[in-house]
Design a protein around this motif. Structure first.
Motif, PDB file in Angstrom:
ATOM      1  N   ALA A 421       0.825  -1.203   0.000  1.00  0.00           N
ATOM      2  CA  ALA A 421       0.000   0.000   0.000  1.00  0.00           C
ATOM      3  C   ALA A 421       0.863   1.259   0.000  1.00  0.00           C
ATOM      4  CB  ALA A 421      -0.929  -0.011   1.217  1.00  0.00           C
ATOM      5  N   LEU A 422       1.918   1.276   0.812  1.00  0.00           N
ATOM      6  CA  LEU A 422       2.833   2.419   0.823  1.00  0.00           C
ATOM      7  C   LEU A 422       3.462   2.614  -0.553  1.00  0.00           C
ATOM      8  CD1 LEU A 422       4.795   2.128   4.196  1.00  0.00           C
ATOM      9  CD2 LEU A 422       3.317   4.024   3.492  1.00  0.00           C
ATOM     10  N   THR A 423       3.857   1.506  -1.172  1.00  0.00           N
ATOM     11  CA  THR A 423       4.528   1.588  -2.467  1.00  0.00           C
ATOM     12  C   THR A 423       3.607   2.158  -3.534  1.00  0.00           C
ATOM     13  OG1 THR A 423       5.913  -0.301  -1.861  1.00  0.00           O
ATOM     14  CG2 THR A 423       5.769   0.233  -4.196  1.00  0.00           C
ATOM     15  N   VAL A 424       2.331   1.799  -3.461  1.00  0.00           N
ATOM     16  CA  VAL A 424       1.383   2.270  -4.470  1.00  0.00           C
ATOM     17  C   VAL A 424       1.182   3.778  -4.379  1.00  0.00           C
ATOM     18  CG1 VAL A 424      -1.016   2.143  -5.237  1.00  0.00           C
ATOM     19  CG2 VAL A 424       0.219   0.054  -4.659  1.00  0.00           C
ATOM     20  N   ILE A 425       1.044   4.314  -3.164  1.00  0.00           N
ATOM     21  CA  ILE A 425       0.747   5.744  -3.029  1.00  0.00           C
ATOM     22  C   ILE A 425       2.010   6.592  -2.924  1.00  0.00           C
ATOM     23  CG2 ILE A 425      -1.447   5.227  -1.905  1.00  0.00           C
ATOM     24  CD1 ILE A 425      -0.205   6.167   0.721  1.00  0.00           C
ATOM     25  N   ALA A 426       3.182   5.961  -2.813  1.00  0.00           N
ATOM     26  CA  ALA A 426       4.427   6.709  -2.629  1.00  0.00           C
ATOM     27  C   ALA A 426       4.675   7.745  -3.728  1.00  0.00           C
ATOM     28  CB  ALA A 426       5.604   5.739  -2.524  1.00  0.00           C
TER      29      ALA A 426
END
Length: 493
Positions: A421-426
């Motif tokens: 999830a962090l990687t997607v919105i980063a």
């Protein structure tokens, strides 16, 4: 034979698991689930029988039965025969985003290397340094003066130019591993070297033991060869030697790929005593060890160790200039016995006919002068490492990170399974990440993130503040986390 886990081994991994804050069966299920998500218990591993585990843990059969039932309901344990279900990761869970699905696993966006970050993003997906400019420039200037002498020849050399092979062999000899140039093959980087090794030594469906987590591009090479990875997780303090020895004895993999020197992504260094045991276990299983040494020179804390090849002539070593000098050089090598190098040479012809001559001439100068740029490089990396760890403590105190003794990155344990999830919105916060599952098999490591300290402190501060903003956004909108089911297109180095 599929892997299995004994009751004593699982009990050792569980440690002190029952704290009395919840029913015992629920706490037991939670800890086993986290062991699966963290990759310490590999996927498709048979857990101990209910009877054996309740004896090992000194709990009631009802507790173990209920814990296993909970894991089956959550999708982390197959039904299997009797009580010995096999570990797995559900396609979607209530604990975060989709952890694994055939669609995300096979996505070319996940596996295609070489994708550059869009302009304006701070790239934390790569763990690599810019070039040692003046040193690299001087090496190529010297190579230009040497090139005319080679122009009358054909220019093809499947094993590499002798001056470079001799320089590499001398480095091994200086490290206590006597080596001649006939034991060296020059390749177009470490990934090229690994591809040659796997294609030579393994056939389709052969088993390849790997650490879990491991270097993503190595996992890609194993999958591309249609081999079957056998993952072995780490213990809390480092390599789990009993688990490695058991996997070697039970699975008898054709080859084993390990990163014993400042492991990527964890940064750990394998002690010599463990190296000796590992070599003995591999020999008993008939397994060829491949030691990835691309980070060995980046020894930030002066840890003493012997190259794995120092314990056995059967070890195949892989090295590269990509981490110590510059990824753009694309110069790597294989060190092995002369008969093995001859096998690699024969197999290489279907891939290429040799590396570029100019780059090899320059690389020979760089290998011989490695001691010149290294001290300054290590000082810079130490400063960056200190800055990153201090920034994480200040802005993301719930993240657990230990100081790696070498290498280029820190392996961070997150407070929740939010890595994808962090990687997607980063990118919306100005950074690009590599999600933890990229370093594992089957969706493990949702609670982990690799952060390189290759950037200067100022950029690291900007990046950590962006990470904090991204985490705050997920914390404020839990429903957002569960909707992010696709990993971003990132390359890993």
């Amino acid at each position: 034979m599929a892997p299995s886990l004994g009751a004593a081994a699982l009990g050792r991994m569980l440690g002190i698991w029952h704290h009395g804050g919840a029913p015992a069966y629920r706490e037991l299920a939670d800890v086993i689930r986290l062991l699966i998500l963290d990759g310490r218990v590999p996927l498709d591993t048979a857990l101990p029988s209910e009877r054996a585990l309740c004896t090992a843990l000194d709990v009631s059969r009802t507790t173990v039965t209920a814990a296993y039932s909970t894991l089956r309901e959550q999708g982390f344990l197959s039904s299997g025969q009797g009580s010995r279900g096999r570990t797995r990761i559900p396609e979607r869970t209530a604990f975060g985003p989709a952890l694994y699905s055939p669609q995300t696993s096979a996505s070319p966006a996940l596996t295609a290397p070489g994708l550059a970050a869009p302009e304006g993003l701070i790239d934390l997906a790569y763990s690599a340094l810019p070039a040692s400019g003046e040193v690299v420039h001087r090496a190529f200037a010297a190579a230009m003066t040497e090139l005319p002498a080679l122009l009358p020849g054909f220019g093809y050399d499947a094993v590499g130019l002798l001056p470079l092979r001799q320089a590499i062999a001398d480095r091994y000899a200086a490290a206590g591993v006597p080596t001649g140039p006939g034991q060296i093959m020059v390749t177009s980087g470490a990934q090229h070297a690994l591809t040659i090794i796997i294609r030579t030594l393994a056939d389709r469906q052969d088993k390849v033991l790997v650490e879990h987590p491991s270097y993503p591009n190595a996992l890609d090479a194993i999958r591309a060869a249609r081999c079957r990875p056998v993952p072995v997780g780490f213990a809390e303090s480092g390599w789990d030697l009993p688990a490695l020895e058991t996997a070697l004895a039970q699975q008898r993999p054709k080859i084993a790929y390990l990163v014993p020197d400042f492991h990527n992504p964890t940064g750990m260094m394998m002690p010599d005593a463990q190296r000796r045991r590992l070599v003995a276990a591999a020999a008993a299983a008939g397994t060829i060890l491949i030691a990835d040494e691309t980070l060995r020179e980046l020894n930030l804390d002066g840890v003493q160790s012997t190259p794995l090849a120092g314990f056995s002539s059967a070890v195949v070593s892989v090295g590269s200039l990509s981490k110590s000098h510059w990824g753009g050089l694309r110069t790597g090598w294989i060190r092995a016995s002369e008969p093995m190098i001859q096998r690699f040479t024969a197999a290489r012809s279907v891939l290429d006919l040799g590396g570029p001559v100019m780059e090899q001439l320059a690389a020979a100068h760089l290998v011989r002068s490695l001691d010149e740029p290294l001290p300054a490089l290590l000082d810079t990396l130490r400063d960056n490492r200190t800055a990153l760890l201090e920034l994480l403590r200040e802005h993301l105190p719930s993240w657990q990170t230990t100081s790696p003794s070498g290498g280029l990155s820190a392996w961070c344990r997150l407070p929740a399974p939010i890595s994808t999830a962090l990687t997607v919105i980063a990118p919306e916060h100005g950074i690009r990440l590599a999600a933890g599952p990229r370093f594992g098999i089957g969706g493990a490591f949702e609670r982990y993130l690799r952060l390189p300290f290759t950037l200067p402190p100022g950029k690291l501060e900007t990046a950590v503040l962006a990470l904090r903003a991204a985490q705050d956004r997920l914390d404020a909108a839990p429903q957002l986390r569960s909707s992010l089911t696709q990993a971003p297109a990132v390359a890993i180095a």
